[in-house]
Design a protein around this motif. Structure first.
Motif, PDB file in Angstrom:
ATOM      1  N   ASN A 121      -8.366  -1.054   0.193  1.00  0.00           N
ATOM      2  CA  ASN A 121      -8.297  -2.499   0.419  1.00  0.00           C
ATOM      3  C   ASN A 121      -9.539  -3.214  -0.097  1.00  0.00           C
ATOM      4  OD1 ASN A 121      -5.848  -2.158   1.719  1.00  0.00           O
ATOM      5  ND2 ASN A 121      -6.729  -2.222   3.767  1.00  0.00           N
ATOM      6  N   GLN A 131       0.839  -1.192   0.000  1.00  0.00           N
ATOM      7  CA  GLN A 131       0.000   0.000   0.000  1.00  0.00           C
ATOM      8  C   GLN A 131       0.868   1.234   0.000  1.00  0.00           C
ATOM      9  OE1 GLN A 131      -2.673   0.845   3.474  1.00  0.00           O
ATOM     10  NE2 GLN A 131      -4.160   0.010   2.028  1.00  0.00           N
ATOM     11  N   THR A 183      -3.793   0.271  -3.084  1.00  0.00           N
ATOM     12  CA  THR A 183      -3.495  -1.039  -2.530  1.00  0.00           C
ATOM     13  C   THR A 183      -3.273  -2.017  -3.671  1.00  0.00           C
ATOM     14  OG1 THR A 183      -4.837  -0.655  -0.549  1.00  0.00           O
ATOM     15  CG2 THR A 183      -4.409  -2.949  -1.128  1.00  0.00           C
TER      16      THR A 183
END
Length: 128
Positions: free
Chosen positions: A108, A75, A84
């Protein structure tokens, strides 16, 4: 590779699409996440509790029949946007996926959905 080519490859729009998404703090450092997810022509509302949003989304993807295991996570923040990169796995197949967002959790979740879509496409072409 152009940026459009990159996003088409690593963050594809596929049969799994995220609609609504919310995260609430729970007991003992847990969170409860709620999502509306479209899976092809089916729309489902899901809820999962986990130690974080990435765990909750992993559980939700499993519930709709699109399990994803995260093998690696990278990330970074560039100009205020979080990106990400996930190495995802399902049934001994791996792929990289990309997601971005205003927060690490949003990036994410977007990367997990991209990974689920990429793995689903690769499993469709595989003989049973």
């Amino acid at each position: 590779m152009t940026w459009q080519g990159f996003t088409d490859e690593y963050a594809p729009t596929g049969g799994i699409r995220l609609g609504a998404w919310s995260v609430e703090a729970g007991r003992e450092d847990m969170v409860t996440c709620r999502a509306t997810i479209a899976d092809a022509d089916r729309i489902v509302s899901l809820q999962a509790s986990a130690s974080g949003p990435i765990g909750a989304m992993t559980s939700m993807l499993h519930d709709i029949g699109a399990p994803v295991q995260i093998v690696r996570l990278h990330q970074r923040s560039v100009d205020g946007v979080i990106t990400t990169f996930l190495l995802c796995e399902r049934d001994d197949r791996q792929c990289w996926a990309y997601g971005s967002g205003d927060s690490a959790d949003e990036a994410n979740v977007n990367a997990l959905i991209a990974g689920a879509n990429r793995l689903r496409v690769s499993s469709a072409g595989r003989a049973s």
